[in-house]
Scaffold this motif. Structure first.
Motif: not given
Length: 252
Positions: A90-106
């Motif tokens: 089981a796994g998920i990919e999470g957000s697709l964003n460059e590192l500095a654009e990730w939301d903390d809660e993601a």
């Protein structure tokens, strides 16, 4: 029939690599516990196995909940009398964003599923195998554990963590006849990858992958690798990180 009469628990088995692996194990004579948070998809996997004459049971399982992971493993022992193989897939990919654009809660959901979920599987899978005489555990990592993937910083970080857990568990439990390995899929035709393809709408987020072999990997390629690692054909294989990537990591 390389896993004839073995008992396997497979997480994330409602679709993609997990579903194909569950079906492959059943084809080769194993009884399979299909574990997934997706009840509809999990039931469909069991139906496919049953229609082909195989044996399978679905357990609704959120791998971020240690109690539910333990229940899935206990179901294998209670229903089929043993636990020979555990595939922490089981796994998920999470957000697709460059590192500095990730939301903390993601960040936390990716860690909870991809890393903690594998830890819980290892913990309770090893506990069961110690009581039943050993077995084989396979964890789904990624080529992203060994190289960067644009837009997937936390995914890559958690998959590198999976390899760390794999190596440590392999060393700690080798004397108990418990083998622990990981598979590293490359770009594979799964629902996760198809979602990702649709999301990559800028040049900076395009996949920086090119397999040496032609075409795109299929779930059956991973299923066969996991089948090998769960069988006695790999009796002296432990602590290995096995790329199933069409030669991507071997390239420049």
């Amino acid at each position: 029939m390389v896993v004839q009469d073995k008992v396997a628990v497979i997480t994330g088995a409602a679709s993609g690599i997990g579903r194909k692996t569950a079906c492959r194990y059943a084809e080769h004579g194993a009884s399979v516990v299909v574990a997934d948070v997706d009840a509809e998809g999990g039931a469909e996997t069991v139906e496919r196995i049953s229609d082909d004459g195989g044996e399978a049971t679905f357990v609704e399982t959120d791998v971020t909940d240690p109690t539910e992971v333990r229940t899935a493993i206990e179901t294998a022992v209670d229903e089929y009398g043993d636990l020979d193989v555990l595939f922490n897939n089981a796994g998920i990919e999470g957000s697709l964003n460059e590192l500095a654009e990730w939301d903390d809660e993601a960040i936390e959901p990716v860690i909870d599923v991809n890393l903690k979920g594998v830890f819980y599987g290892l913990k309770y899978g090893i506990e069961a195998m110690l009581a039943t005489g050993g077995g084989s555990i396979i964890n789904t990592s990624s080529v992203g554990a060994a190289t960067g993937i644009n837009g997937r910083s936390m995914y890559c970080a958690t998959k590198a963590g999976v390899n760390g857990l794999t190596r440590t568990a392999a060393v700690e439990y080798a004397e108990d006849d418990i083998r622990v390995n990981s598979v590293l899929p490359g770009t594979t035709d799964t629902p996760m990858i198809r979602r990702s393809d649709q999301e990559r709408d800028t040049d900076r987020l395009q996949l920086n992958t090119s397999d040496a072999m032609e075409g795109r990997g299929q779930p059956r390629h991973l299923a066969d690798a996991v089948l090998f690692l769960g069988s006695d054909l790999s009796a002296r294989v432990t602590g290995v990180e096995l790329p199933v990537d069409g030669g991507f990591l071997a390239g420049p």
